[in-house]
Design a protein around this motif. Sequence first.
Motif, PDB file in Angstrom:
ATOM      1  N   UNK A   1      16.663 -12.501 -32.847  1.00 41.05           N
ATOM      2  CA  UNK A   1      16.456 -12.839 -34.264  1.00 41.05           C
ATOM      3  C   UNK A   1      16.649 -14.344 -34.469  1.00 41.05           C
ATOM      4  N   UNK A   2      15.741 -14.966 -35.194  1.00 40.09           N
ATOM      5  CA  UNK A   2      15.827 -16.399 -35.469  1.00 40.09           C
ATOM      6  C   UNK A   2      16.417 -16.604 -36.860  1.00 40.09           C
ATOM      7  N   UNK A   3      17.506 -17.361 -36.913  1.00 42.60           N
ATOM      8  CA  UNK A   3      18.138 -17.717 -38.178  1.00 42.60           C
ATOM      9  C   UNK A   3      17.870 -19.192 -38.445  1.00 42.60           C
ATOM     10  N   UNK A   4      17.338 -19.487 -39.608  1.00 48.24           N
ATOM     11  CA  UNK A   4      17.119 -20.869 -40.039  1.00 48.24           C
ATOM     12  C   UNK A   4      18.021 -21.135 -41.239  1.00 48.24           C
ATOM     13  N   UNK A   5      18.829 -22.179 -41.126  1.00 48.35           N
ATOM     14  CA  UNK A   5      19.857 -22.470 -42.134  1.00 48.35           C
ATOM     15  C   UNK A   5      19.757 -23.934 -42.524  1.00 48.35           C
ATOM     16  N   UNK A   6      19.991 -24.201 -43.800  1.00 47.09           N
ATOM     17  CA  UNK A   6      20.022 -25.575 -44.301  1.00 47.09           C
ATOM     18  C   UNK A   6      21.335 -26.234 -43.886  1.00 47.09           C
ATOM     19  N   UNK A   7      21.259 -27.479 -43.465  1.00 47.00           N
ATOM     20  CA  UNK A   7      22.439 -28.222 -43.025  1.00 47.00           C
ATOM     21  C   UNK A   7      23.498 -28.253 -44.120  1.00 47.00           C
ATOM     22  N   UNK A   8      24.771 -28.185 -43.639  1.00 49.10           N
ATOM     23  CA  UNK A   8      25.957 -28.243 -44.507  1.00 49.10           C
ATOM     24  C   UNK A   8      26.139 -26.982 -45.336  1.00 49.10           C
ATOM     25  N   UNK A   9      25.450 -25.927 -44.972  1.00 49.33           N
ATOM     26  CA  UNK A   9      25.655 -24.646 -45.634  1.00 49.33           C
ATOM     27  C   UNK A   9      26.176 -23.633 -44.607  1.00 49.33           C
ATOM     28  N   UNK A  10      26.758 -22.517 -45.068  1.00 49.98           N
ATOM     29  CA  UNK A  10      27.246 -21.514 -44.111  1.00 49.98           C
ATOM     30  C   UNK A  10      26.082 -20.865 -43.367  1.00 49.98           C
ATOM     31  N   UNK A  11      26.323 -20.575 -42.085  1.00 48.79           N
ATOM     32  CA  UNK A  11      25.372 -19.826 -41.275  1.00 48.79           C
ATOM     33  C   UNK A  11      26.014 -18.495 -40.908  1.00 48.79           C
ATOM     34  N   UNK A  12      25.340 -17.398 -41.192  1.00 50.45           N
ATOM     35  CA  UNK A  12      25.830 -16.051 -40.905  1.00 50.45           C
ATOM     36  C   UNK A  12      24.910 -15.412 -39.871  1.00 50.45           C
ATOM     37  N   UNK A  13      25.461 -15.149 -38.656  1.00 45.18           N
ATOM     38  CA  UNK A  13      24.703 -14.532 -37.575  1.00 45.18           C
ATOM     39  C   UNK A  13      25.146 -13.083 -37.465  1.00 45.18           C
ATOM     40  N   UNK A  14      24.223 -12.156 -37.716  1.00 41.42           N
ATOM     41  CA  UNK A  14      24.567 -10.736 -37.760  1.00 41.42           C
ATOM     42  C   UNK A  14      24.707 -10.149 -36.352  1.00 41.42           C
ATOM     43  N   UNK A  15      25.640  -9.214 -36.272  1.00 43.23           N
ATOM     44  CA  UNK A  15      25.766  -8.387 -35.073  1.00 43.23           C
ATOM     45  C   UNK A  15      26.203  -6.997 -35.535  1.00 43.23           C
ATOM     46  N   UNK A  16      25.246  -6.282 -36.166  1.00 40.29           N
ATOM     47  CA  UNK A  16      25.545  -4.933 -36.643  1.00 40.29           C
ATOM     48  C   UNK A  16      25.696  -4.016 -35.423  1.00 40.29           C
ATOM     49  N   UNK A  17      26.768  -3.228 -35.383  1.00 34.46           N
ATOM     50  CA  UNK A  17      27.047  -2.442 -34.191  1.00 34.46           C
ATOM     51  C   UNK A  17      27.573  -1.073 -34.585  1.00 34.46           C
ATOM     52  N   UNK A  18      27.544  -0.159 -33.594  1.00 41.23           N
ATOM     53  CA  UNK A  18      28.151   1.158 -33.742  1.00 41.23           C
ATOM     54  C   UNK A  18      28.628   1.624 -32.376  1.00 41.23           C
ATOM     55  N   UNK A  19      29.690   2.400 -32.410  1.00 41.38           N
ATOM     56  CA  UNK A  19      30.219   3.007 -31.192  1.00 41.38           C
ATOM     57  C   UNK A  19      31.426   3.843 -31.545  1.00 41.38           C
ATOM     58  N   UNK A  20      31.688   4.786 -30.743  1.00 40.46           N
ATOM     59  CA  UNK A  20      32.861   5.633 -30.966  1.00 40.46           C
ATOM     60  C   UNK A  20      33.453   5.952 -29.592  1.00 40.46           C
ATOM     61  N   UNK A  21      34.674   5.442 -29.310  1.00 40.44           N
ATOM     62  CA  UNK A  21      35.575   4.678 -30.178  1.00 40.44           C
ATOM     63  C   UNK A  21      34.963   3.337 -30.613  1.00 40.44           C
ATOM     64  N   UNK A  22      35.592   2.756 -31.642  1.00 38.07           N
ATOM     65  CA  UNK A  22      35.093   1.531 -32.252  1.00 38.07           C
ATOM     66  C   UNK A  22      35.086   0.404 -31.227  1.00 38.07           C
ATOM     67  N   UNK A  23      33.927  -0.261 -31.008  1.00 36.30           N
ATOM     68  CA  UNK A  23      33.863  -1.319 -29.995  1.00 36.30           C
ATOM     69  C   UNK A  23      34.589  -2.590 -30.451  1.00 36.30           C
TER      70      UNK A  23
END
Length: 1189
Positions: free
Chosen positions: A462-484
């Motif tokens: 996934x490509x994230x494009x962010x404006x300088x000096x702003x927060x960047x949020x990189x997702x890592x949605x996950x699932x597992x049991x037990x919780x990873x």
Amino acid sequence: MQLKIMPKKKRLSAGRVPLILFLCQMISALEVPLDPKLLEDLLQPPTITQQSPKDYIIDPRENIVIQCEAKGKPPPSFSWTRNGTHFDIDKDPLVTMKPGSGTLIINIMSEGKAETYEGVYQCTARNERGAAISNNIVVRPSRSPLWTKEKLEPIILRNGQSLVLPCRPPVGLPPPIIFWMDNSFQRLPQSERVSQGLNGDLYFSNVLPEDTREDYICYARFNHTQTIQQKQPISVKVISVDELNDTIAANLSDTEFYSAKSSRERPPTFLTPEGNASNKEELRGNVLSLECIAEGLPTPIIYWIKEDGILPINRTFYKNFKKTLQIIHVSEADSGNYQCIAKNALGAIHHTISVTVKAAPYWIMAPQNLVLSPGEDGTLICRANGKPKPRISWLTNGVPVEIAPDDPSRKIDGDTIIFSNVQERSSAVYQCNASNEYGYLLANAFVNVLAEPPRILTPTHTLYQVIANRPALLDCAFFGSPLPTIEWFKGAKGSALHEDIYVLHENGTLEIPVAQKDSTGTYTCVARNKLGMAKNEVHLEIKDPTRIIKQPEYAVVQRGNTVSFECEVKHDHTLIPTVIWLKDNSELPSDERFTIDKDHLVIADVSDDDSGTYTCVANTTLDNVSASAVLSVVDVPNPPFDLELTNPLDKSVQLSWTPGDDNNSPITKFIIEYEDTMHEAGLWHHHAEVSGTQTTAQLKLSPYVNYSFRVMAENSIGRSLPSEASEQYLTKAAEPDKNPTAVEGLGSEPDNLVITWKPLNGFESNGPGLQYKVSWRQKDGDDEWTSVVVANVSKYIVSGTPTFVPYLIKVQALNDVGFAPEPAVVMGHSGEDLPMVAPGNVRVTVVNSTLAEVHWDPVPLKSIRGHLQGYRIYYWKAQSPSKRNRRHIEKKILTFQGSKTHGMLPGLEPFSHYTLNVRVVNGKGEGPASADQVFNTPEGVPSAPSSLKIVNPTLDSLTLEWDPPSHPNGILTEYTLKYQPINSTHELGPLVDLKIPANKTRWTLKNLNFSTRYKFYFYAQTSAGSGSQITEEAVTTVDEAMASRQVDIATQGWFIGLMCAVALLILILLIVCFIRRNKGGKYPVKEKEDARADPEIQPMKEDDGTFGEYSDAEDHKPLKKGSRTPSDRTVKKEDSDDSLVDYGEGVNGQFNEDGSFIGQYSGKKEKEPAEGNESSEAPSPVNAMNSFV
């Protein structure tokens, strides 16, 4: 698998420990994300997603649809119970279940009745992981029964009595909506006197004759079936007491009469509710409706209060003319005593309603689904409240927990089930039931025990494009049991992140609070549990922010003008911005006046509606910026309106008005004008100005004026149009408060006095019948004032007065009411007569040849007989003997103003004989002349000789003839002649000075050079000096002897051939010269040469003595072949063949005092040299040959 995002954040330390997120086991456990791919693989117990309402009223005319939808993995199967027993849908042909769901469809439209299927239904959805159940769904068909037939007798009652018309609608399901109408289906009007109660009855606090009608009809509308039922019409007749007695006597008995109450005024009594107190019970969350309707005469007014409390402000509403109090979203806190008070002029009563708020069960904490891994712990909590407090019971897969199979991992503690060390067999659906006498709540919550390796749900790369000096949020949605556990790496080599500039959220998202250019790169997310590991790469790019470098600015524009807003955007070169304009945060109007041109928004022909906030919004895929500016549209104010005159007095009135719209520019002042419709209709005058904050003005008025006012508003833009005119206001008449102005007394004849004045205008008259009292008396006498009253005129003539006597005069205004104040006294004089005495002792002193001074003695004032205006001198020149035969003598006049006794006579002619006399002048005219005085002026310098001609030119002589000066101004003493030659190069030779006797008019100059041009300067002299000069030019002739010798040589035989050749050559040369000479013009040098002559001998024009210039217009005309100068060799001044102008420009040639020439001709030559050799003769071969030789 995606975790529920929690607000809690964890900031990584700055140490060398890898950036790892340990997601601890939580009691709230996991939530399975709704990811389609994930749901395909995960087992999940059933969950009810849709069901019919608990109280399900159906339309008996349509098929019955009882909804039940559920989800789960594997997909659940469905079954139903009816009235607590299994409902076998296969045995009923009218009942089918919708494929893939549990929804029942009962086909009653073809056959069957809805009542057959009335009952309590419950749906169960089941799969291998458990069973979920629906609410108990009570199915009832709607009912809209008819009114029972009844015979309604007409109601007759007295005016003022109370009345209740009962509705009593049939019981329907659901209850109907009640309203009253007439036969025309028009709603009956309701008011504080007549209103409908909550039960549907129509209440009259007192009846009036207009209440009489035969069609009071109660209607019941059943919304569920969309039907309306109506009651039989009720007839009401309201009659007076007399009519009632007659009716009773004729038809009725006292017992049959509707009511025996008096129709007199009476205090209030309640029609509903009855008594002094009542009780009301309502459920929490519903609308509490309290009603009090009273009768009485006059009609009572209802008030509401809450004892020991206040009514909730935002939830309290009054309906039905305050007869109904409603409180929405009622709660237990609204319990208490409410009091309604009915009051009229004769008294008041009150009724207390005790309100108790009960509550059906409502959730405090409903149980939530649990997703656990083997060996984990968890809880299900079911908490509810109500009044009375509800009872909590648990079910497992639809079976009461008490009789369900035992589970060692489960422990029930009231409203909580505690799970410990769960296993996959512990998966089930639990139901919590909270109930009391007012209802119940049922909730399904499953426990799903799963063992799953980690999965990352965020798409790879996934490509994230962010404006300088702003927060960047990189997702890592996950699932597992037990919780990873989650850890992040940056770069291709996979170095673990350990800087403290990162924040890791519990849902696996990596946050860079302030992204910089060096944050660009590839990031890897790794998820691990005991069953495995998963990873995913994402990419981050940092872009330059979008900025507005030229923002729109606040603008103030006058209506009708054009305004422009600028918005220049700077952006990252890889992003494509879109710029839009908004007005007041909405799209721009669809109007061709709005144009967007690159960086500008232009609005043409601005109107008031264009005022507002204009915003430039620059959008990219990553960010957006905006800038706003306010546009204020201004204009001159709108005219004031609603003019009103109040507080009228004799000499004042108050004017008030309502300001018009100031059009965004504050009004600075109001201008008040008036019109006098009686005296000057249509003409408006300025009256007063007041501040822009005032809307009233006390106006001072004049008597006897029919005023009409108008007002104009003014702001910084300009002045408004006038308002509409106010009503007219006629002030009372009064005596004049001022007198005429400009009073004067002047006689037009010796025996009268003309008194004039400026009359008052109609506005100043102050009343009807304007007249003037004119009074006069002699200033130096003892006479009484003589007075006369005249009409509204501006003049009065007093006859029979002495000549030029001072008078005292006054003019007073008066009208039908009275006199103006005492007028001021002015002085005038009676008529003037011609003076009787001439000035005496007249003396003349000659100052010079053109100026004389005159003195005289003043005339006695009494003999002037008028206003002295001055003295007038008549003077004239004695005529010469040649002119004495003329009858008319031209006399000149000089007037000296005032009492002057001397004066100067300029412009006299020298050497002349003058006569003068003096007269005194008054307003009537001149007096007699003084004795004539004679004086002579001395000699002056003469004018130029009248003419100068050059005659009889010879080889070495020229003869000059002239006429004497037309104005010798004395006795001529001599003439002076100066002359000098002009050579072929336009240079002047030596100047010769010659004196000639005054009696000569002809002179011959000898010993001159042959074929030479001479210039002559000629002027006359008297004893006073030299006069103006006249100039001429002339040329001597060719040497004839030399010409003869040339002819003799030409006749010799040996020379004939040679001369022929020479003659031919000369002829060709002459032809060329002739052609060139005809193409050119002569040079006008004469006047400029004259201008450089002796200052004492400046040439003047013959007619006016002014310096003039020669024109060469005639010199450019081609000469006829063979033309010569006149035989008398006369050269006139205006016909001069040449001029010294072309001899040199800028030459300051002049003469010394002795007449010698100073300087020489030099400078730039503007014409061909050949032109300077012209003679006065026309060119001919012979002359040219003579010149050549």
